[in-house]
Motif scaffolding. Structure first.
Motif, PDB file in Angstrom:
ATOM      1  N   VAL A 196      24.242  43.057  38.958  1.00 54.41           N
ATOM      2  CA  VAL A 196      24.683  42.039  39.916  1.00 54.41           C
ATOM      3  C   VAL A 196      25.248  42.733  41.157  1.00 54.41           C
ATOM      4  CG1 VAL A 196      26.316  40.153  40.331  1.00 54.41           C
ATOM      5  CG2 VAL A 196      25.219  40.386  38.087  1.00 54.41           C
ATOM      6  N   ALA A 197      24.958  42.173  42.325  1.00 54.25           N
ATOM      7  CA  ALA A 197      25.539  42.639  43.587  1.00 54.25           C
ATOM      8  C   ALA A 197      26.056  41.435  44.367  1.00 54.25           C
ATOM      9  CB  ALA A 197      24.510  43.408  44.412  1.00 54.25           C
ATOM     10  N   GLY A 216      34.969  40.602  43.429  1.00 56.87           N
ATOM     11  CA  GLY A 216      34.354  41.692  42.680  1.00 56.87           C
ATOM     12  C   GLY A 216      35.109  41.985  41.397  1.00 56.87           C
ATOM     13  N   ARG A 217      36.420  41.878  41.452  1.00 55.92           N
ATOM     14  CA  ARG A 217      37.236  42.105  40.252  1.00 55.92           C
ATOM     15  C   ARG A 217      36.934  41.041  39.193  1.00 55.92           C
ATOM     16  NH1 ARG A 217      41.569  45.285  39.650  1.00 55.92           N
ATOM     17  NH2 ARG A 217      41.774  45.604  41.895  1.00 55.92           N
ATOM     18  N   VAL A 218      36.694  39.825  39.634  1.00 54.48           N
ATOM     19  CA  VAL A 218      36.360  38.747  38.698  1.00 54.48           C
ATOM     20  C   VAL A 218      34.992  39.003  38.075  1.00 54.48           C
ATOM     21  CG1 VAL A 218      35.962  36.267  38.445  1.00 54.48           C
ATOM     22  CG2 VAL A 218      37.716  37.090  40.034  1.00 54.48           C
ATOM     23  N   VAL A 219      33.998  39.271  38.930  1.00 55.48           N
ATOM     24  CA  VAL A 219      32.613  39.404  38.475  1.00 55.48           C
ATOM     25  C   VAL A 219      32.433  40.607  37.552  1.00 55.48           C
ATOM     26  CG1 VAL A 219      30.250  39.877  39.255  1.00 55.48           C
ATOM     27  CG2 VAL A 219      31.665  38.185  40.455  1.00 55.48           C
ATOM     28  N   TYR A 220      32.992  41.748  37.968  1.00 57.77           N
ATOM     29  CA  TYR A 220      32.720  42.980  37.230  1.00 57.77           C
ATOM     30  C   TYR A 220      33.745  43.291  36.143  1.00 57.77           C
ATOM     31  CZ  TYR A 220      29.594  43.584  41.217  1.00 57.77           C
ATOM     32  OH  TYR A 220      28.636  43.383  42.177  1.00 57.77           O
ATOM     33  N   LEU A 223      34.599  39.221  34.035  1.00 52.69           N
ATOM     34  CA  LEU A 223      33.398  38.658  33.414  1.00 52.69           C
ATOM     35  C   LEU A 223      32.495  39.723  32.802  1.00 52.69           C
ATOM     36  CD1 LEU A 223      32.486  35.860  36.002  1.00 52.69           C
ATOM     37  CD2 LEU A 223      33.897  35.706  33.932  1.00 52.69           C
ATOM     38  N   GLY A 224      32.788  40.985  33.075  1.00 54.01           N
ATOM     39  CA  GLY A 224      32.073  42.080  32.434  1.00 54.01           C
ATOM     40  C   GLY A 224      30.630  42.247  32.861  1.00 54.01           C
ATOM     41  N   LEU A 225      30.259  41.748  34.057  1.00 58.96           N
ATOM     42  CA  LEU A 225      28.887  41.896  34.529  1.00 58.96           C
ATOM     43  C   LEU A 225      28.660  43.312  35.064  1.00 58.96           C
ATOM     44  CD1 LEU A 225      28.440  38.419  36.235  1.00 58.96           C
ATOM     45  CD2 LEU A 225      27.508  39.183  34.041  1.00 58.96           C
ATOM     46  N   THR A 226      27.424  43.760  35.018  1.00 60.21           N
ATOM     47  CA  THR A 226      27.094  45.143  35.380  1.00 60.21           C
ATOM     48  C   THR A 226      26.828  45.261  36.876  1.00 60.21           C
ATOM     49  OG1 THR A 226      26.065  45.455  33.211  1.00 60.21           O
ATOM     50  CG2 THR A 226      25.528  47.059  34.922  1.00 60.21           C
ATOM     51  N   PRO A 227      27.548  46.155  37.571  1.00 66.36           N
ATOM     52  CA  PRO A 227      27.325  46.312  39.014  1.00 66.36           C
ATOM     53  C   PRO A 227      26.022  47.043  39.312  1.00 66.36           C
ATOM     54  CG  PRO A 227      28.911  47.925  38.231  1.00 66.36           C
ATOM     55  CD  PRO A 227      28.627  47.019  37.078  1.00 66.36           C
ATOM     56  N   SER A 228      25.451  46.738  40.454  1.00 71.42           N
ATOM     57  CA  SER A 228      24.253  47.458  40.892  1.00 71.42           C
ATOM     58  C   SER A 228      24.632  48.904  41.205  1.00 71.42           C
ATOM     59  CB  SER A 228      23.659  46.798  42.138  1.00 71.42           C
ATOM     60  OG  SER A 228      24.524  47.008  43.254  1.00 71.42           O
ATOM     61  N   ALA A 229      23.609  49.764  41.281  1.00 76.40           N
ATOM     62  CA  ALA A 229      23.864  51.172  41.596  1.00 76.40           C
ATOM     63  C   ALA A 229      24.497  51.314  42.979  1.00 76.40           C
ATOM     64  CB  ALA A 229      22.562  51.960  41.525  1.00 76.40           C
ATOM     65  N   LEU A 230      24.071  50.476  43.926  1.00 80.84           N
ATOM     66  CA  LEU A 230      24.640  50.548  45.274  1.00 80.84           C
ATOM     67  C   LEU A 230      26.093  50.105  45.271  1.00 80.84           C
ATOM     68  CD1 LEU A 230      24.072  51.251  48.187  1.00 80.84           C
ATOM     69  CD2 LEU A 230      23.192  48.933  48.553  1.00 80.84           C
ATOM     70  N   THR A 308      35.539  31.029  41.475  1.00 79.52           N
ATOM     71  CA  THR A 308      34.478  32.030  41.436  1.00 79.52           C
ATOM     72  C   THR A 308      33.804  32.046  40.067  1.00 79.52           C
ATOM     73  OG1 THR A 308      35.553  33.420  43.101  1.00 79.52           O
ATOM     74  CG2 THR A 308      33.968  34.489  41.650  1.00 79.52           C
ATOM     75  N   ILE A 309      34.585  31.971  39.009  1.00 83.45           N
ATOM     76  CA  ILE A 309      34.006  31.913  37.661  1.00 83.45           C
ATOM     77  C   ILE A 309      33.073  30.718  37.532  1.00 83.45           C
ATOM     78  CG2 ILE A 309      34.550  31.468  35.231  1.00 83.45           C
ATOM     79  CD1 ILE A 309      37.029  33.189  35.545  1.00 83.45           C
ATOM     80  N   ASP A 310      33.508  29.564  38.023  1.00 86.70           N
ATOM     81  CA  ASP A 310      32.677  28.358  37.939  1.00 86.70           C
ATOM     82  C   ASP A 310      31.345  28.554  38.671  1.00 86.70           C
ATOM     83  OD1 ASP A 310      34.614  27.039  36.457  1.00 86.70           O
ATOM     84  OD2 ASP A 310      35.507  26.040  38.190  1.00 86.70           O
ATOM     85  N   GLU A 311      31.387  29.188  39.835  1.00 86.56           N
ATOM     86  CA  GLU A 311      30.172  29.371  40.621  1.00 86.56           C
ATOM     87  C   GLU A 311      29.242  30.406  39.986  1.00 86.56           C
ATOM     88  OE1 GLU A 311      32.023  28.039  44.950  1.00 86.56           O
ATOM     89  OE2 GLU A 311      31.882  30.179  44.453  1.00 86.56           O
ATOM     90  N   VAL A 312      29.820  31.433  39.383  1.00 90.76           N
ATOM     91  CA  VAL A 312      29.000  32.428  38.690  1.00 90.76           C
ATOM     92  C   VAL A 312      28.313  31.786  37.483  1.00 90.76           C
ATOM     93  CG1 VAL A 312      29.042  34.560  37.339  1.00 90.76           C
ATOM     94  CG2 VAL A 312      30.348  34.413  39.468  1.00 90.76           C
TER      95      VAL A 312
END
Length: 318
Positions: A196-197, A216-220, A223-230, A308-312
């Motif tokens: 995810v980016a 970003g703190r919420v998403v990664y 929520l434990g989502l994997t960040p893109s390499a960039l 943000t959680i709701d939108e994700v």
């Protein structure tokens, strides 16, 4: 002689009555002072801030606390003024703040005085129009330590302490943790280790979210989502945002992209018309999610994070 004895006896009785009355009066005054002291101690409490110990009035009714509205609302408290830069406000909070008057971000003294506040809370004094003593002359003023203001959980906890709502703050944090954990489990099933980016467009500039900046703190993290390499390449967030070029965006390889911008942002059309964007796999796979209200993604606070959680979940949960 007889009259003299009677006179002395009467005088002694009179003196005794006066002394007794004075003693009773002194005792009454002492009791009253003790009572007042106890009452006063029950009407306020002290909290340690950047400006030392601050005496906080009990149940303040008129609170001006720019950029702390998220924490206040999370505890069920509506401020008497809301942060603004001109007409710009925290859009994601407007369901609760639409009828609340604005106070300019740098707290002009005359404007602050017009609210007749009984409590001020400031996150910084450096950018304010007045000096600390100016605001302290208006109302009890709590100046946040930066480590408490910058950390969302510490900020809510401290606001709870200031307002005598520590239990409410603890409960709200626990509710957020439960919401995040449930969402994390849902996304683990629907997204797994797909990357995810997050790209924010403002004006003609592009900014990618680091793993530890705002949403970003919420998403990664939460929520434990994997960040893109960039995203990983960006490292930790600095004090300022660093724009990224269209050429650099050509290196973006991600399974999912959150595109954060208002509809009328000029850079949005520029991006979408570019060959760089059109050639991205995530675009060709139709895995771009356009969020048209950036405000909760670009700010910190429990309410912002919950939105943000709701939108994700809306974008990624099957």
């Amino acid at each position: 002689m007889k009259h003299t004895k009677l006179y002395l006896l009467g005088f002694i009785v009179f003196l005794s009555v006066v002394l007794a009355a004075c003693g009773s009066q002194d005792g009454g005054e002492q009791s009253s002072e003790e009572s007042n002291s106890e009452e006063q101690s029950g009407d306020s409490h002290t909290v340690e801030g950047e400006n030392g110990e601050v005496t906080i009035p009990e149940n303040p009714e008129t609170i001006v606390a720019p950029y702390l509205e998220d924490s206040l609302l999370a505890l069920g408290v509506t401020p008497s003024a809301q942060w603004s830069i001109g007409d710009s406000v925290l859009d994601y909070l407007q369901d609760d703040l639409q009828d609340v008057e604005k106070v300019e971000w740098n707290m002009p003294l005359e404007q602050v005085l017009s609210f007749e506040p009984d409590l001020l809370m400031l996150n910084s004094i450096d950018s304010m129009e007045g000096q600390l003593e100016d605001y302290e002359g208006i109302a009890p003023t709590y100046l946040f330590k930066q480590e408490d203001f910058e950390d969302t959980r510490k900020q809510l906890t401290k606001v709870g302490e200031i307002l005598g709502k520590s239990q409410e703050a603890e409960d709200r944090l626990a509710a957020y943790d439960q919401k995040a954990e449930e969402a994390k489990q849902t996304l683990a099933d629907s997204v797994g280790d797909e990357t995810v980016a997050i790209l924010w467009i403002i004006g003609d500039e592009y900014f990618m979210f680091e793993q530890d900046r705002h949403a970003g703190r919420v998403v990664y993290e939460d929520l434990g989502l994997t960040p893109s390499a960039l995203t990983e390449e960006l490292g930790e967030a600095g004090e300022a945002w660093n724009a990224i070029s269209l050429e650099k965006l050509s290196e973006l390889e991600t399974d999912h992209l959150f595109l954060i911008s208002k509809e009328d942002t000029t850079g949005l059309a520029t991006l979408q018309d570019s060959s760089v964007y059109q050639n991205l796999d995530v675009v060709q796979n139709d895995q771009v999610y356009h969020i048209t209200d950036p405000s909760n993604w670009t700010n910190k606070g429990i309410i912002a994070f919950e939105q943000t959680i709701d939108e994700v979940l809306e974008a990624l949960a099957e």
